[in-house]
Design a protein around this motif. Structure first.
Motif, PDB file in Angstrom:
ATOM      1  N   MET A   1       0.843  -1.185   0.000  1.00  0.00           N
ATOM      2  CA  MET A   1       0.000   0.000   0.000  1.00  0.00           C
ATOM      3  C   MET A   1       0.880   1.237   0.000  1.00  0.00           C
ATOM      4  O   MET A   1       1.931   1.258   0.624  1.00  0.00           O
ATOM      5  CB  MET A   1      -0.898   0.007   1.237  1.00  0.00           C
TER       6      MET A   1
ATOM      7  N   PRO B   1      -2.190   7.529   0.494  1.00  0.00           N
ATOM      8  CA  PRO B   1      -3.256   7.007  -0.369  1.00  0.00           C
ATOM      9  C   PRO B   1      -4.087   8.113  -0.996  1.00  0.00           C
ATOM     10  O   PRO B   1      -4.322   9.150  -0.389  1.00  0.00           O
ATOM     11  CB  PRO B   1      -4.099   6.157   0.578  1.00  0.00           C
TER      12      PRO B   1
ATOM     13  N   LYS C   1     -11.767   1.430   1.917  1.00  0.00           N
ATOM     14  CA  LYS C   1     -10.683   1.405   0.928  1.00  0.00           C
ATOM     15  C   LYS C   1     -11.270   1.138  -0.455  1.00  0.00           C
ATOM     16  O   LYS C   1     -12.294   0.487  -0.594  1.00  0.00           O
ATOM     17  CB  LYS C   1      -9.670   0.325   1.294  1.00  0.00           C
TER      18      LYS C   1
ATOM     19  N   TYR D   1     -10.673  -0.493  -4.210  1.00  0.00           N
ATOM     20  CA  TYR D   1      -9.901  -1.526  -4.902  1.00  0.00           C
ATOM     21  C   TYR D   1     -10.310  -1.570  -6.369  1.00  0.00           C
ATOM     22  O   TYR D   1     -11.501  -1.586  -6.676  1.00  0.00           O
ATOM     23  CB  TYR D   1     -10.164  -2.898  -4.276  1.00  0.00           C
TER      24      TYR D   1
ATOM     25  N   MET E   1      -5.937  -8.723  -1.586  1.00  0.00           N
ATOM     26  CA  MET E   1      -6.555  -7.418  -1.824  1.00  0.00           C
ATOM     27  C   MET E   1      -5.521  -6.298  -1.932  1.00  0.00           C
ATOM     28  O   MET E   1      -5.759  -5.312  -2.630  1.00  0.00           O
ATOM     29  CB  MET E   1      -7.543  -7.093  -0.700  1.00  0.00           C
ATOM     30  N   ASP E   2      -4.392  -6.452  -1.258  1.00  0.00           N
ATOM     31  CA  ASP E   2      -3.367  -5.404  -1.260  1.00  0.00           C
ATOM     32  C   ASP E   2      -2.939  -5.004  -2.665  1.00  0.00           C
ATOM     33  O   ASP E   2      -2.708  -3.828  -2.939  1.00  0.00           O
ATOM     34  CB  ASP E   2      -2.137  -5.847  -0.461  1.00  0.00           C
TER      35      ASP E   2
ATOM     36  N   TYR F   1      -5.456  -2.522  -4.245  1.00  0.00           N
ATOM     37  CA  TYR F   1      -5.723  -1.286  -3.498  1.00  0.00           C
ATOM     38  C   TYR F   1      -5.272  -0.067  -4.295  1.00  0.00           C
ATOM     39  O   TYR F   1      -4.162  -0.026  -4.800  1.00  0.00           O
ATOM     40  CB  TYR F   1      -4.982  -1.345  -2.166  1.00  0.00           C
TER      41      TYR F   1
ATOM     42  N   GLU G   1      -8.260   5.440  -0.720  1.00  0.00           N
ATOM     43  CA  GLU G   1      -9.307   5.476   0.306  1.00  0.00           C
ATOM     44  C   GLU G   1     -10.546   6.143  -0.276  1.00  0.00           C
ATOM     45  O   GLU G   1     -10.460   6.922  -1.218  1.00  0.00           O
ATOM     46  CB  GLU G   1      -8.832   6.278   1.520  1.00  0.00           C
TER      47      GLU G   1
END
Length: 138
Positions: free
Chosen positions: A1, A5, A29, A31, A72-73, A76, A79
């Motif tokens: 991440m 963000p 978050k 994605y 999921m990272d 990403y 936000e």
């Protein structure tokens, strides 16, 4: 991440709701799951159904594995701005679904009637055949 963000506006995220461009909001978050559409075990329909809303409950209700959460990272992208997320999305059934639903009521009714009448007709036919064969043998 990333350490800083990007903050996304919900209205913009909601526009990414197609197989070739799919973003989801989960736990605040954002994605971009577009590259994962073909590989998702539940199919792309599941992901597409989660667009345009906060998909946190959908995600949590399934009970994803630790591996899925780690995966999921790589999807990403930032936000969500919480001030832009609608508090509740009103439910509205699309017109074509409601028309299809009422169209389906008629065949259901016919099937129920047939489930009742066909056995009665078979029973009546059996009695008629039995009665007819008894008359011939007498």
């Amino acid at each position: 991440m990333s350490s800083d963000p990007k903050l996304h506006v919900f209205e913009e995220v909601a526009k990414h709701n197609k197989t070739k461009d799919c973003w989801l909001v989960i736990s605040g978050k954002v994605y971009d799951v577009t590259p994962f559409m073909d590989d998702h075990p539940g199919g792309d329909e599941v992901l597409l159904a989660a667009t345009g809303k906060d998909a946190t409950n959908d995600f949590e209700d399934i009970g994803h594995s630790d591996e899925a959460r780690e995966m999921m990272d790589k999807y990403y992208i930032g936000e969500i701005d919480p001030a832009t997320v609608p508090s509740k999305r009103p439910f509205s059934q699309p017109p074509q679904q409601s028309a299809a639903h009422s169209a389906n009521k008629s065949p259901d009714f016919v099937i129920k009637i047939l489930q009742f009448l066909v056995p009665l007709l078979i029973l009546g036919l059996a009695f008629a055949v039995r009665h007819h064969t008894k008359e011939k043998s007498s």
